[in-house]
Design an enzyme around this catalytic site. Structure first.
Site, PDB file in Angstrom:
ATOM      1  N   THR E 176      -2.383   6.694  28.685  1.00 62.15           N
ATOM      2  CA  THR E 176      -1.798   5.973  27.551  1.00 62.15           C
ATOM      3  C   THR E 176      -2.121   4.497  27.647  1.00 62.15           C
ATOM      4  O   THR E 176      -2.123   3.910  28.735  1.00 62.15           O
ATOM      5  CB  THR E 176      -0.278   6.200  27.436  1.00 62.15           C
ATOM      6  N   LYS E 177      -2.417   3.952  26.504  1.00 66.44           N
ATOM      7  CA  LYS E 177      -2.803   2.542  26.363  1.00 66.44           C
ATOM      8  C   LYS E 177      -1.633   1.850  25.695  1.00 66.44           C
ATOM      9  O   LYS E 177      -1.240   2.217  24.590  1.00 66.44           O
ATOM     10  CB  LYS E 177      -4.063   2.505  25.489  1.00 66.44           C
TER      11      LYS E 177
END
Lengths: 267, 267, 267, 267, 267
Positions: E176-177
């Site tokens: 996840t960014k």
């Protein structure tokens, strides 16, 4: 993905698209000054001119008239479109499937996207479907990339047009049809933003011959790949004369001045 | 796409469509003055008259009554429709699939499009699906092309009607049913805008016999291909008399005066 | 389409439908005065009475309780329904597919349509899907035809009820359940507007026995084909007594007076 | 439909569901006081306690952590869920298909329905799809039945909770998780309204041990089939102690007083 | 589900994602200061640097330019995206199917989710489809987890970022960014909330080199798995210098001070 330059809608890397979806987008009043053009056959006849690389029409017109011209004209099926009776936030109905376009003999498909409209997300997703199905049939995809709606103040501003061409690149178009941003420099900037996507100018309403041809000259000078024409061709009494001029400017690199002086030597 | 002139809903290039979807669109009160016509069989009986080329009904009526008439009447399945209890922006529910129309024995399908409505985009897309499926079964497609809604001020203005027929051509209809635009000239203009699409006049509410037949005469004089009738036929005590008159005006080219003088020699 | 008279939900051309979807539509409070009826088995038991031709329930109830009664009761699966906790413009969720209804052993399917509601178009389209799938399985389709919502002022007006039955005919129902329009004449008119569709009266809330049976008598006198009952049966301490009375009025053509005098000879 | 008592999520007819979807519904702050529980493995470990019949988690957690616990814990895949960052009318996203739940090894599926919300119709229809697909795989279906939204004033009122369980019965759930309606009598009434559907109490936020266990005792006394716990277990330093207590109250029928006195003999 | 550490987008457990979807999200003006980067090939060239584990682009760019770089760069197909001409509640169009991503040679797919937006439910459901199809092809799924919209006041608050990573875990992302929450402690907390999901920092707009590298150092110190960079790389005249620095901080654990002192020994 076949090379776009090998496609039937491209000649020497250039595209001259004769558009005739005005009956849907504007109504038949666009044909009123040249009443024999109410008959789509008359416009298909014009499209047989060498300068024209493809004709863009809606499904109903293609289905009924293209069979008589399929040996002489390449067909760009315009897949969406809407009447101007409807006045909502810009949107466009998908009036033809890719499969039906293939059945009718289309050489390419066209799709309008109104970035900035409240329907942007939906139109991008419709474009995705069209694009991915078109790839299955090796059909080039032409995007009418027209920022419009609640999010757009000036649809011919240089920044708007350069964004429009970039959207075409990002979403996967092979050719994009955009408004003229007002100058050679702005057009050249847009061409640069497009990467390898072919950029063609949208013709717009009928203008004086010199003004129109000068703009075409500027577009070609900017490195663009051609133009779409409609009313500037089939609203003229003699569309052949104008197409002869486009032949020389688009394919032979002549100037509007040269073309018009040569045609009107005493002018 | 088979030639529309070879279709079961066309006779000598003409269409006289007997419409009986009023039970859905208006409610059964339309039948109140001729109460035996509450029974759909009575209207199917009328449709056996030679002047009628097809009857247009909703699925429920077709499924239940058409089997007794399938040898004598051609069936146009009206695929969408809505009650007048609902008062939103014009729209119409799709009440029958093309596949079911085929199963029931339809010779053609009909579809209403309200251009200018906030549902225009959705209705065009529904029309696309219907059209493309109908093509698979070689069923002609009749468009009830009725501009209506937020974008339309006058639904019988000549410009509205000529736009309506053009939309039918652009989207792929074989026949289009439109309002009468008020004069022979306006109707002739609309016919011209339609290209090869057959144009028929929508009958509307019951009017005096001479007025109605004069309008039919004007429609035929304008080069249109016929008309749809409903209340002007089955709200009359003697629908046969009127259909005999239509036979002469539509197929034999007679005038309303001639037909009524011959029928009422002392009139 | 098999003849509806041959269906398991019809006896001698009549339908007496025991409805028990109140747990969803109204909540379990409808069962509060007869608490053993919280148990659906108790109502299924009542449905084994000869006067009842079918029981209408939601999927969850059918799936869980019908297996014990499948030899004694015919099942009408009510396919849509909604709680009364929700207070929007009338609509109804589709809670069961036709395929699942078939798996559970349904003899017919039921579907509510709120014509006049802002959801009319959507509900008609859901009905189309249900209808067309039901035809594949030869399942009769019963329409709860209840005009309601923004477009409807009086849902028991004679004109509303006759429109309601006509909508059932137009859209393809085999049986339609409608409100009682207040008189024998209005009911007879509605029956006439229905063509060959069977018309049954919706029972409504519990009323005095004589009043209820008199209305049933009027319904039968009007030529209708029966009724739906729920609270008028299972909210009574002795539902059998009422079903015995319905047996005589619906199937044997007796009057409410006759039935009640015979049962209460000194009354 | 296999008997729910034979399912892996039921023990002796009872269900003790350890819920851990709080990371999605509330955010990870629910784990902040017992930080080792940020790691889902720690909560799966707790779920191996005999008192727990199943653990309910979202797909992402199941996919990543369940493989290590599949021999020791039965899995209830919670199929929908939403963050509390979003503040619209109650709704819940469908985050997992039944097919994926099966692939990951789920023993049952769970689904939240907000009756009374403007999304009620949509959520019922999503539940229908989930339910019908779950039946194909013989997976029990647990409904989180939580009336909420514009149509609901008090979500723990006895009438609300008894309606909630009835909705679960009507729509086809095997087990339903509802709020505690405040008294043994109200809970017993709800159990009666549920027919054969198993009713379990939703645990809610962490409360004092005696208060929590007394409520569980009341729930069991009311004839319900168990409870869901989350924060009342994994927010405690010693969740095992609480699960030992639940073991005795739920499965062995002891009272909260007995359990706590025995554990704290001098208390 | 293959171990993410074995994926082509991960090196030694770390991810350095070079993002280039700015042409769609922001328009081509992001490239204006380094005009040779209008050409996507120039950015793909940069992505061949060892420090970069994958490049994230939209379908149109991938389809046209990735074939020349497929031996040297791993491809993360960003599946959704939207222009900034559109100004509605945060949403993002799905511009590429998983199947097309596979055809083009993607090693992973990326998807933005705006939790808190009125489109949260719809975006979660789109993510579900993407995720489940990606699993069929063993493609890792990267979630751009950006709480935004009516429900979110501060999108970089520690509680927002830790919720963001938890949503990625709950819904099934592999990586996840997220935004940088402002401190090592807050980032470390977020990493803890993510369970086994890899957390990478979103680079954001171009900042001074020391500031940027210090943040990267903090991110790595917090236990995160890397970062996404775009403008901080390709808006610099010498992107290689910056990538060399990232190589040392991300993979070799050096500090920003050390890297910059070593590069600028007299600084």
């Amino acid at each position: 993905m076949i090379p776009i330059d090998n496609s039937a809608i491209v000649r020497d890397g250039k595209v001259v698209l004769l558009a005739m979806d005005h009956g849907l987008e504007h109504g038949p009043s666009d044909f009123a000054d040249v009443p024999d053009r109410f008959d789509p056959s008359a416009v298909f006849d014009i499209a047989t001119h060498d300068a024209v690389t493809t004709i863009a029409v809606q499904k109903g017109v293609a289905e009924r008239y293209y069979p008589s011209f399929e040996d002489d004209v390449s067909l760009l099926m315009k897949l969406n479109g809407t009447s101007n009776l409807w006045m909502g936030e810009p949107d466009s109905a998908v009036n033809c499937s890719v499969e039906t376009a293939v059945d009718i003999g289309a050489d390419a498909v066209g799709f309008t996207v109104y970035s900035g409209s409240n329907h942007e997300v939906e139109m991008y997703e419709e474009f995705r479907d069209i694009h991915e199905r078109a790839r299955e049939y090796d059909l080039p995809v032409v995007m009418w990339s027209y920022p419009r709606g609640q999010g757009v103040r000036n649809d011919t501003a240089p920044s708007t047009v350069s964004y429009a061409v970039r959207i075409a690149l990002e979403l996967g178009a092979d050719v994009t049809k955009v408004k003229y941003p007002g100058s050679v420099e702005a057009m050249a900037h847009a061409v640069r933003c497009a990467g390898d996507v072919k950029v063609i100018m949208s013709g717009g309403s009928k203008t004086a011959e010199y003004e129109f041809l000068s703009t075409v000259e500027a577009v070609m000078e900017a490195g663009a790949n051609g133009l779409a024409v409609g009313r500037n061709v089939w609203q003229r009494e003699d569309p052949i004369e104008l197409l002869d001029a486009l032949e020389r400017i688009v394919y032979e690199g002549e100037t509007a001045d040269a073309v018009l002086e040569r045609d009107h030597p005493g002018g």
